[in-house]
Design a protein around this motif. Structure first.
Motif, PDB file in Angstrom:
ATOM      1  N   MET A  27      15.151   7.683  -0.003  1.00  0.00           N
ATOM      2  CA  MET A  27      14.212   8.737  -0.547  1.00  0.00           C
ATOM      3  C   MET A  27      14.359  10.077   0.524  1.00  0.00           C
ATOM      4  SD  MET A  27      10.367   6.879  -1.036  1.00  0.00           S
ATOM      5  CE  MET A  27       9.691   8.800  -1.566  1.00  0.00           C
ATOM      6  N   PRO A  28      14.756  11.131  -0.393  1.00  0.00           N
ATOM      7  CA  PRO A  28      14.805  12.282   0.436  1.00  0.00           C
ATOM      8  C   PRO A  28      13.723  12.946   1.046  1.00  0.00           C
ATOM      9  CG  PRO A  28      14.699  12.961  -1.896  1.00  0.00           C
ATOM     10  CD  PRO A  28      14.592  11.294  -1.787  1.00  0.00           C
ATOM     11  N   HIS A  29      12.460  12.714   0.721  1.00  0.00           N
ATOM     12  CA  HIS A  29      11.296  13.116   1.296  1.00  0.00           C
ATOM     13  C   HIS A  29      10.267  12.136   1.254  1.00  0.00           C
ATOM     14  CE1 HIS A  29      13.062  17.264   1.381  1.00  0.00           C
ATOM     15  NE2 HIS A  29      13.134  17.063  -0.090  1.00  0.00           N
ATOM     16  N   LYS A  30       9.729  11.841   2.409  1.00  0.00           N
ATOM     17  CA  LYS A  30       8.631  10.675   2.469  1.00  0.00           C
ATOM     18  C   LYS A  30       7.524  11.387   3.299  1.00  0.00           C
ATOM     19  CE  LYS A  30      12.055   7.023   3.918  1.00  0.00           C
ATOM     20  NZ  LYS A  30      13.377   8.246   4.230  1.00  0.00           N
ATOM     21  N   ASN A  31       6.238  11.071   2.654  1.00  0.00           N
ATOM     22  CA  ASN A  31       4.949  11.548   3.349  1.00  0.00           C
ATOM     23  C   ASN A  31       4.098  10.025   4.041  1.00  0.00           C
ATOM     24  OD1 ASN A  31       3.688  10.128   1.090  1.00  0.00           O
ATOM     25  ND2 ASN A  31       3.379  12.067   0.213  1.00  0.00           N
ATOM     26  N   VAL A  32       3.211  10.289   4.393  1.00  0.00           N
ATOM     27  CA  VAL A  32       2.536   9.414   5.217  1.00  0.00           C
ATOM     28  C   VAL A  32       2.128   8.235   4.044  1.00  0.00           C
ATOM     29  CG1 VAL A  32      -0.004  10.359   5.043  1.00  0.00           C
ATOM     30  CG2 VAL A  32       0.651   8.848   6.916  1.00  0.00           C
ATOM     31  N   VAL A  33       1.707   8.631   3.044  1.00  0.00           N
ATOM     32  CA  VAL A  33       1.369   7.682   1.757  1.00  0.00           C
ATOM     33  C   VAL A  33       2.605   6.824   1.656  1.00  0.00           C
ATOM     34  CG1 VAL A  33       0.656   7.509  -0.555  1.00  0.00           C
ATOM     35  CG2 VAL A  33      -0.112   9.209   0.878  1.00  0.00           C
ATOM     36  N   THR A  34       3.752   7.144   1.503  1.00  0.00           N
ATOM     37  CA  THR A  34       4.864   6.364   1.396  1.00  0.00           C
ATOM     38  C   THR A  34       4.958   5.449   2.280  1.00  0.00           C
ATOM     39  OG1 THR A  34       5.747   8.529   0.196  1.00  0.00           O
ATOM     40  CG2 THR A  34       7.334   6.637   0.527  1.00  0.00           C
ATOM     41  N   TRP A  35       4.832   5.921   3.572  1.00  0.00           N
ATOM     42  CA  TRP A  35       5.381   5.015   4.813  1.00  0.00           C
ATOM     43  C   TRP A  35       4.234   3.899   4.835  1.00  0.00           C
ATOM     44  CZ3 TRP A  35       8.801   5.067   8.663  1.00  0.00           C
ATOM     45  CH2 TRP A  35       9.785   6.449   8.581  1.00  0.00           C
ATOM     46  N   ASN A  36       2.790   4.261   4.486  1.00  0.00           N
ATOM     47  CA  ASN A  36       1.792   3.178   4.291  1.00  0.00           C
ATOM     48  C   ASN A  36       1.830   2.247   3.213  1.00  0.00           C
ATOM     49  OD1 ASN A  36       0.427   4.434   6.591  1.00  0.00           O
ATOM     50  ND2 ASN A  36      -0.880   5.565   5.404  1.00  0.00           N
ATOM     51  N   CYS A  37       2.428   2.799   2.150  1.00  0.00           N
ATOM     52  CA  CYS A  37       2.906   1.687   1.003  1.00  0.00           C
ATOM     53  C   CYS A  37       3.751   0.797   1.546  1.00  0.00           C
ATOM     54  CB  CYS A  37       3.174   2.399  -0.240  1.00  0.00           C
ATOM     55  SG  CYS A  37       2.020   3.219  -1.095  1.00  0.00           S
ATOM     56  N   MET A  38       4.824   1.227   2.215  1.00  0.00           N
ATOM     57  CA  MET A  38       5.993   0.351   2.829  1.00  0.00           C
ATOM     58  C   MET A  38       5.432  -0.865   3.696  1.00  0.00           C
ATOM     59  SD  MET A  38       8.913   0.374   1.550  1.00  0.00           S
ATOM     60  CE  MET A  38       9.660  -1.347   1.862  1.00  0.00           C
ATOM     61  N   ILE A  39       4.626  -0.232   4.619  1.00  0.00           N
ATOM     62  CA  ILE A  39       3.983  -1.272   5.812  1.00  0.00           C
ATOM     63  C   ILE A  39       2.990  -2.140   4.897  1.00  0.00           C
ATOM     64  CG2 ILE A  39       2.098  -1.398   7.320  1.00  0.00           C
ATOM     65  CD1 ILE A  39       3.267   1.405   8.184  1.00  0.00           C
ATOM     66  N   SER A  40       2.211  -1.595   3.880  1.00  0.00           N
ATOM     67  CA  SER A  40       1.395  -2.538   3.082  1.00  0.00           C
ATOM     68  C   SER A  40       2.097  -3.623   2.414  1.00  0.00           C
ATOM     69  CB  SER A  40       0.468  -1.718   2.099  1.00  0.00           C
ATOM     70  OG  SER A  40      -0.292  -0.967   3.012  1.00  0.00           O
ATOM     71  N   GLY A  41       3.319  -3.089   1.735  1.00  0.00           N
ATOM     72  CA  GLY A  41       4.058  -4.047   1.061  1.00  0.00           C
ATOM     73  C   GLY A  41       4.817  -5.310   1.937  1.00  0.00           C
ATOM     74  N   TYR A  42       5.284  -4.767   3.172  1.00  0.00           N
ATOM     75  CA  TYR A  42       5.617  -5.700   3.904  1.00  0.00           C
ATOM     76  C   TYR A  42       4.537  -6.888   4.427  1.00  0.00           C
ATOM     77  CZ  TYR A  42      10.482  -4.077   4.738  1.00  0.00           C
ATOM     78  OH  TYR A  42      11.911  -3.624   4.674  1.00  0.00           O
ATOM     79  N   VAL A  43       3.422  -6.201   4.611  1.00  0.00           N
ATOM     80  CA  VAL A  43       2.195  -7.068   5.005  1.00  0.00           C
ATOM     81  C   VAL A  43       1.914  -8.138   4.146  1.00  0.00           C
ATOM     82  CG1 VAL A  43      -0.154  -7.012   5.710  1.00  0.00           C
ATOM     83  CG2 VAL A  43       1.292  -5.500   6.779  1.00  0.00           C
ATOM     84  N   ARG A  44       1.864  -7.714   2.880  1.00  0.00           N
ATOM     85  CA  ARG A  44       1.502  -8.515   1.864  1.00  0.00           C
ATOM     86  C   ARG A  44       2.441  -9.553   1.627  1.00  0.00           C
ATOM     87  NH1 ARG A  44      -0.743  -4.090  -0.784  1.00  0.00           N
ATOM     88  NH2 ARG A  44       1.175  -3.578  -2.019  1.00  0.00           N
ATOM     89  N   ASN A  45       3.466  -9.386   1.972  1.00  0.00           N
ATOM     90  CA  ASN A  45       4.655 -10.503   1.807  1.00  0.00           C
ATOM     91  C   ASN A  45       4.870 -11.335   2.730  1.00  0.00           C
ATOM     92  OD1 ASN A  45       5.997 -10.313  -1.094  1.00  0.00           O
ATOM     93  ND2 ASN A  45       5.626  -8.070  -0.428  1.00  0.00           N
ATOM     94  N   GLY A  46       4.046 -11.105   4.147  1.00  0.00           N
ATOM     95  CA  GLY A  46       4.213 -11.867   5.289  1.00  0.00           C
ATOM     96  C   GLY A  46       5.344 -11.332   6.241  1.00  0.00           C
ATOM     97  N   MET A  47       5.640 -10.428   6.012  1.00  0.00           N
ATOM     98  CA  MET A  47       6.877  -9.897   6.789  1.00  0.00           C
ATOM     99  C   MET A  47       6.518  -8.673   7.795  1.00  0.00           C
ATOM    100  SD  MET A  47       9.348  -9.229   3.219  1.00  0.00           S
ATOM    101  CE  MET A  47      10.943  -8.762   4.186  1.00  0.00           C
ATOM    102  N   ILE A  48       5.811  -9.669   8.760  1.00  0.00           N
ATOM    103  CA  ILE A  48       5.247  -8.792   9.858  1.00  0.00           C
ATOM    104  C   ILE A  48       5.976  -8.018  10.733  1.00  0.00           C
ATOM    105  CG2 ILE A  48       4.987 -10.595  11.358  1.00  0.00           C
ATOM    106  CD1 ILE A  48       2.259  -8.243  10.584  1.00  0.00           C
ATOM    107  N   PHE A  49       7.327  -8.342  11.043  1.00  0.00           N
ATOM    108  CA  PHE A  49       8.181  -7.658  11.924  1.00  0.00           C
ATOM    109  C   PHE A  49       8.906  -6.506  11.358  1.00  0.00           C
ATOM    110  CE2 PHE A  49       8.512 -12.631  13.301  1.00  0.00           C
ATOM    111  CZ  PHE A  49       8.053 -12.297  14.592  1.00  0.00           C
TER     112      PHE A  49
END
Length: 599
Positions: free
Chosen positions: A1-23
């Protein structure tokens, strides 16, 4: 992504968390140029759900402007891991609480059986919102306290659909199906959840026709409702009806396919299960785990390797299934390799996985390794304690196994149905009658209602100890149906102790309900033979032959240098049969000599 905002970063974190990928979630979190409260809360929630409470608490303390969601996530994390006192301390320290805060804490108390604490907290709440009342209704339902639940329900000034549904569930839990249906009919408005709960309730109580009738009346059937009905057929062993229903479904998701796969496995039809598995258009980890769990041989390990090679990541279910197979087959080499893999992928804090390792080492005969796994665990919840008690009991250390129970309680761990089942089994195998009764009666203190398996253990304990009259008296007072194996145990005890009058009564009762029970029929035939009743024994054997029924032989095996050797009664197919029987004869002589010396 050329431009990321805080919402984008948070979505990525939540996606990893939901899939058990804590690291991976933590890597993204650490890379964020700007974090907001949602970022911290998402990461905190991920650690808490993963059981990594120290990391979660470290993040929580680092948050400067904590909102109420942040506090609630940490409290929920403590409660999910059984740390009720730390959760309460944090709850009391909250500057501002909302209904979710109160509800989470109340639900936590119910989950650990502290009903009085939950009631006290409910009475202290600033307002009795519908949400809090529903939490209490669900809690009383969990405790099967239908009187308190209905009393609160009738006193509520306002009900929503969830209130009616909670009350229906409570009635279902205690078997009051008709009352649940009346409540369902009285509901002013019903959503898909209410319809599904009522249908599932019918299915859980084997009212399949009524469930199907209600399902057909359901105005809007979503995929959850279709899957619930399908699961009901599978759960009740109606595989043909399940197949017919499956083909009629307007749409199927992976859950639908997995339910059908489980149905074939439940019928021990692994050929159909494997064929069906190959037809699943889009498999997930559950599909692989379900098929793997159906095998009790090395095919499970081959499937596990195929799963990895197909790009699927093993989860808790995969690891526990494969490790359990290693224990069943006494494959310690494979088990050790799985142990290394568990540590490598970061599952050493997962209590279910580590408990399966404890069981594996115990089954393979390495009790010290099992103890080492237990002692090196960071967090001990009920599951590893249960596994360790079983491990000690399997190695004929009843005293040590029973000693672990008070240690478990002192550690602040809540015993469950499995805990008491293990304790009762240990008492049965060691002939500890008074201790068995003590643990059986102690279940009431922990708000645990004995299940058929617990009654079966008590019958087993009394029968093994020769207290046949007391065992039969208990059977006649049971509020549940006794499992078939418990009847077989009681009948076998009658044979051993020569109580043929009681054996006739028991055999007649069982065979009138289950005329094709192979184990009971063979046992009763042997009893007739022991009594010289050759004609009756012949009739019993003739029935078995007529119905083409045959008792399966028991089998044992041993792993030597990576090769598994199987043995069953009178089987002489092993390549070293002559050497084995020669060695057994020598051992028999040695045993007789030692027995003579002892006398």
């Amino acid at each position: 992504m050329p431009h990321k905002n805080v919402v984008t970063w948070n979505c990525m974190i939540s996606g990893y968390v939901r899939n058990g990928m804590i690291f991976e979630a933590r890597e993204v979190f650490d890379s964020m140029p700007i974090k907001n409260v949602i970022s911290w809360t998402a990461m905190l929630s991920g650690y808490a759900k993963n059981g990594s409470l120290e990391e979660a608490r470290g993040l929580f303390d680092a948050v400067e402007n904590k909102n109420v969601a942040c506090w609630n996530s940490m409290i929920s994390g403590y409660l999910s891991n059984g740390r009720i006192e730390e959760a309460r301390a944090l709850f009391d320290a909250m500057p501002v609480k909302n209904d979710v805060s109160w509800g989470t804490m109340i639900e936590g108390y119910f989950r650990c059986g502290s009903v009085s604490e939950a009631e006290s907290l409910f009475s202290d709440a600033p307002n009795r919102s519908v949400l809090l009342c529903n939490t209490m209704l669900a809690g009383y339902g969990r405790m099967r306290d239908v009187d308190k639940s209905y009393h609160l329900f009738t006193r509520m000034t306002k009900h929503d659909v969830a209130s009616w549904t909670c009350m229906m569930k409570c009635f279902m839990r205690v078997g009051e199906v008709e009352k649940a249906r009346r409540l369902f009919d009285d509901m002013p408005e019903k959503d898909e959840v209410a319809w599904t709960v009522m249908i599932k309730g019918y299915l859980d109580h084997k009212r399949i026709e009524l469930a199907r009738e209600l399902f057909e009346k359901m105005p809007h059937k979503d995929i959850v409702a279709w899957n619930s009905m399908l699961s009901g057929y599978v759960h009740n062993g109606k595989i043909e009806d399940a197949v017919d229903f499956f083909t009629r479904m307007p749409e199927m998701n992976v859950v639908s396919w997995n339910i059908m796969l489980r149905g074939y496995i439940k019928q021990d039809d692994m050929t159909s299960a494997r064929k069906f598995f190959e037809e699943i258009p889009r498999k997930d980890e559950t599909s692989w785990n379900t098929l793997i769990s159906g095998y009790r041989n090395e095919e499970a390990m081959i499937l596990y390797v195929n799963m990895l090679s197909n790009g699927f990541k093993p989860d808790q279910g995969t690891l526990t299934s494969v490790i359990s197979i290693c224990g069943i087959l006494a494959k310690q080499g494979w088990g050790k390799a799985m142990h290394v893999f568990v540590v490598k992928i970061g599952y050493e804090d997962d209590s279910m996985v580590m408990s399966s390792l404890i069981s594996m080492y115990s089954r393979c005969g390495f009790i010290n390794d099992a103890s080492l796994v237990f002692n090196t665990m960071q967090n001990h919840d009920t599951v590893p304690w249960n596994a360790m008690i079983v491990a000690q009991a399997h190695h004929y250390s009843a005293k040590q196994a029973l000693h672990l129970f008070p240690c478990m309680i002192n550690a602040g761990c809540q015993p469950d149905h499995v805990t008491f089942l293990v304790l009762l089994t240990t008492c049965a195998h060691s002939g500890l009658v008074s201790e068995g009764w003590k643990y059986f009666k102690l279940m009431e203190k922990w708000n645990l209602i004995p299940k058929p398996e617990h009654y079966a253990c008590m019958v087993d304990l009394l029968a093994r100890s020769g207290l046949l009259a007391e065992a039969f008296k208990l059977v006649n007072k049971l509020p549940v149906d006794l499992p078939a194996y418990a009847w077989e145990t009681l009948l076998s005890a009658c044979s051993i102790h020569g109580n043929y009058e009681l054996s006739d009564i028991i055999a007649e009762r069982i065979l009138s309900c289950q005329p094709c029970d192979v184990g009971i029929s063979v046992l009763q035939s042997n009893i007739y033979s022991a009594r010289g009743m050759w004609k009756d024994a012949a009739i019993m054997r003739a029935k078995l032959k007529q119905n083409q029924l045959k008792k399966e032989l028991g089998c044992s095996w041993i792993d030597i240098n990576g090769g598994v050797s199987c043995f069953s009664y009178n089987n002489k197919s092993h390549i070293q049969t002559k050497e084995i029987y020669k060695e057994l004869e020598g051992l028999s002589v040695l045993v007789e000599e030692i027995g003579t010396q002892m006398h």
